[in-house]
Design a protein around this motif. Structure first.
Motif, short mmCIF file in Angstrom:
data_model
loop_
_atom_site.label_atom_id
_atom_site.label_comp_id
_atom_site.label_asym_id
_atom_site.label_seq_id
_atom_site.Cartn_x
_atom_site.Cartn_y
_atom_site.Cartn_z
N LEU A 1 -5.56 30.06 53.63
CA LEU A 1 -6.92 29.69 53.24
C LEU A 1 -7.06 29.64 51.72
CD1 LEU A 1 -8.92 31.73 55.91
CD2 LEU A 1 -8.54 29.24 55.84
N ALA A 2 -6.35 30.50 51.02
CA ALA A 2 -6.35 30.45 49.55
C ALA A 2 -5.69 29.15 49.09
CB ALA A 2 -5.62 31.66 48.98
N GLU A 3 -4.64 28.74 49.75
CA GLU A 3 -3.98 27.47 49.44
C GLU A 3 -4.94 26.31 49.70
OE1 GLU A 3 -0.96 24.77 48.31
OE2 GLU A 3 -1.10 26.93 48.03
N LEU A 4 -5.70 26.39 50.77
CA LEU A 4 -6.69 25.36 51.08
C LEU A 4 -7.73 25.28 49.97
CD1 LEU A 4 -8.11 24.63 54.54
CD2 LEU A 4 -9.64 24.72 52.59
N GLU A 5 -8.19 26.43 49.49
CA GLU A 5 -9.15 26.47 48.37
C GLU A 5 -8.56 25.81 47.13
OE1 GLU A 5 -12.29 27.77 47.91
OE2 GLU A 5 -12.56 28.46 49.97
N THR A 6 -7.28 26.08 46.86
CA THR A 6 -6.61 25.50 45.69
C THR A 6 -6.55 23.98 45.82
OG1 THR A 6 -5.31 27.50 45.37
CG2 THR A 6 -4.45 25.47 44.38
N ILE A 7 -6.20 23.51 47.00
CA ILE A 7 -6.16 22.06 47.24
C ILE A 7 -7.56 21.47 47.07
CG2 ILE A 7 -5.75 20.29 49.00
CD1 ILE A 7 -3.53 22.22 50.10
N GLY A 8 -8.55 22.15 47.63
CA GLY A 8 -9.94 21.69 47.50
C GLY A 8 -10.37 21.59 46.05
#
Length: 102
Positions: free
Chosen positions: A14-21
């Protein structure tokens, strides 16, 4: 909604998803939708998680009206465009949504 346990279990993803976002300048709504889609279909294999994460970002952005191209999302998530193309419609259907028919 998913339990706190599920969110903690997949916290790094989910942290990776935030970074991509952030890299894609997605709206908070798009990131939230992507998170829900990802948590709804987390694969067992770590190898597949990045592709599902990318497809979730793409589909979440579409849902929120904050769409990006598959290629742009693929670059930000470090996957092939084909990885997104093969998964995003199934993610929407599994979430009870009807994918567009373009």
């Amino acid at each position: 909604m998913y339990s706190a346990r599920e969110r903690v279990e997949h916290e790094a993803w989910l942290a990776e998803l935030e970074t991509i976002g952030t890299e894609l300048d997605l709206s908070p709504e798009a990131v939230s939708c992507a998170s829900e889609l990802f948590l709804g279909d987390v694969p067992e294999s770590d190898r597949s998680k990045r592709a599902v994460l990318a497809a979730s970002c793409y589909a979440g952005a579409l849902i929120a009206g904050d769409g990006r191209s598959q290629g742009t999302v693929a670059d930000a998530a470090d996957v092939s465009r084909l990885s997104i193309q093969q998964r995003w419609k199934d993610l929407l259907e599994d979430a009870g949504l009807e994918p567009p028919r373009w």
